[in-house]
Design an enzyme around this catalytic site. Structure first.
Site, PDB file in Angstrom:
ATOM      1  N   LYS A  19       0.809  -1.237   0.000  1.00  0.00           N
ATOM      2  CA  LYS A  19       0.000   0.000   0.000  1.00  0.00           C
ATOM      3  C   LYS A  19       0.833   1.274   0.000  1.00  0.00           C
ATOM      4  O   LYS A  19       0.426   2.279  -0.595  1.00  0.00           O
ATOM      5  CB  LYS A  19      -0.950   0.015   1.204  1.00  0.00           C
ATOM      6  CG  LYS A  19      -2.058  -1.039   1.121  1.00  0.00           C
ATOM      7  CD  LYS A  19      -3.023  -0.891   2.283  1.00  0.00           C
ATOM      8  CE  LYS A  19      -3.939  -2.090   2.394  1.00  0.00           C
ATOM      9  NZ  LYS A  19      -4.939  -1.927   3.461  1.00  0.00           N
TER      10      LYS A  19
ATOM     11  N   ASP B   3     -10.552   2.117   2.376  1.00  0.00           N
ATOM     12  CA  ASP B   3     -10.832   1.692   3.758  1.00  0.00           C
ATOM     13  C   ASP B   3     -11.516   2.819   4.532  1.00  0.00           C
ATOM     14  O   ASP B   3     -12.378   2.572   5.380  1.00  0.00           O
ATOM     15  CB  ASP B   3      -9.537   1.299   4.477  1.00  0.00           C
ATOM     16  CG  ASP B   3      -9.026  -0.061   4.037  1.00  0.00           C
ATOM     17  OD1 ASP B   3      -9.837  -0.890   3.571  1.00  0.00           O
ATOM     18  OD2 ASP B   3      -7.807  -0.297   4.156  1.00  0.00           O
TER      19      ASP B   3
END
Ligand code: NAP
Length: 283
Positions: A72, A108
């Site tokens: 990420k 998220d």
């Protein structure tokens, strides 16, 4: 006459490992339901392979994809531009292309708050205070979103410097684990963003007795669906929110970027995922 054929749009999850991901189940359900010619695949890429694969994403046949552990932060650096949430959180878990440029987002954050809004409407009381447990990736998404909504946030983490760094970034207050009992009586929302309570990990041991009535308890973990924390919270009459909806709502963000349409978190989709989790989680 040439055969009319809709272009097959392909997206993938890039991570290491990825084999146990439930994302294909979610995206392929929406593709089928919305009648979109597309496919969502798993791409296990080592840290050595990942950057080159992403730079050639289009050439590799993909319109975009999700990014998971451990890529990420690298995805954040590879994206030419990022959405405000990814920029703030410092992690990119959705990649897509626009006019040949590689763009990055963080879903998220959206998943975290959409699930809370859906499952515990009116959770945000006046002067709302949240206690967030943990200071890793999930906690960053949660703290960012809660601060965006104007919530006062106390971060409690085993490793205090990580809590301090996160708190400084978003204007929250950092604490070590020992502070929890004195923070709980003032909380309106308690969120677990540690990996404790997840199947195969250690137990999260918290005495919920100091919590006020009506407090919402949110666990971002979804394996098992009902963690010991949520079970204890329900037993005490609190509203309990599990992490499955966060996974489902974050998936919708990427889907819209790659495939378009309006993917919905339906009861049928939730039930399908719940059944899969129950079937594969050891008792
Ligand atoms: P992470 O970045 O590795 O952070 C883990 C956190 O848990 C850290 O704060 C760590 O504390 C704490 N922790 C781990 N073991 C501990 C222990 N034995 N005692 C005390 N604290 C401990 O992980 P993450 O990516 O944030 O993920 C955390 C959880 O959220 C996972 O279970 C993941 O499945 C879940 N999650 C769910 C979703 C969803 O869509 N529902 C999305 C993302 C993540 P230290 O800083 O002290 O190490």
């Amino acid at each position: 006459m040439g055969e009319m054929r809709a272009e097959l749009r392909r997206a993938c999850l890039m991570g290491h490992p990825v084999a146990h991901s439930r994302s294909p189940m979610i995206h392929n359900y929406w593709l089928k339901q919305l009648g979109i010619a597309g496919v969502y695949e798993l791409k296990d890429l080592t840290p050595e392979e990942f950057p080159a694969f992403v730079r050639g994403l289009g050439k590799n046949g993909y319109v975009g994809g999700n990014v998971t552990v451990p890529h990420k932060e690298v995805a954040f650096r590879l994206a030419a531009e990022r959405d405000p949430a990814a920029q703030a959180v410092g992690a990119v878990n959705v990649l897509w292309t626009e006019n040949g440029r590689l763009l990055g987002g963080n879903s998220d954050t959206h998943g975290f708050i959409a699930n809370l809004d859906e499952r515990a409407p009116a959770w945000k009381v006046p002067g709302c205070r949240a206690v967030v447990l943990g200071a890793g990736g999930a906690a960053r998404a949660a703290v960012y979103m809660l601060r965006q909504r104007g919530v006062e946030v106390d971060i409690v983490n085993r490793t205090l410097p990580r809590a301090q760094e996160l708190a400084a970034r978003f204007g929250a207050r950092p604490h070590g684990t020992e502070a929890l009992p004195r923070l709980l009586p003032a909380a309106d929302l308690l969120v677990n963003c540690t990996s404790l309570g997840m199947a195969g990990k250690g137990a999260l041991e918290i005495d919920l007795a100091p919590l006020k009535r009506g407090v919402v308890v949110y666990d971002v973990i979804y394996v098992p669906l009902e963690t010991a924390l949520l079970k204890a919270a329900r037993g005490r009459g609190h509203r309990a929110v599990d992490g499955l909806g966060m996974l489902l709502h974050q998936a919708g963000y990427g889907f819209r970027k790659w495939f378009g349409g309006n993917p919905k978190v339906t009861p049928e989709l939730s039930a399908m995922l719940e059944a899969d989790i129950v079937a594969k989680t050891p008792k």
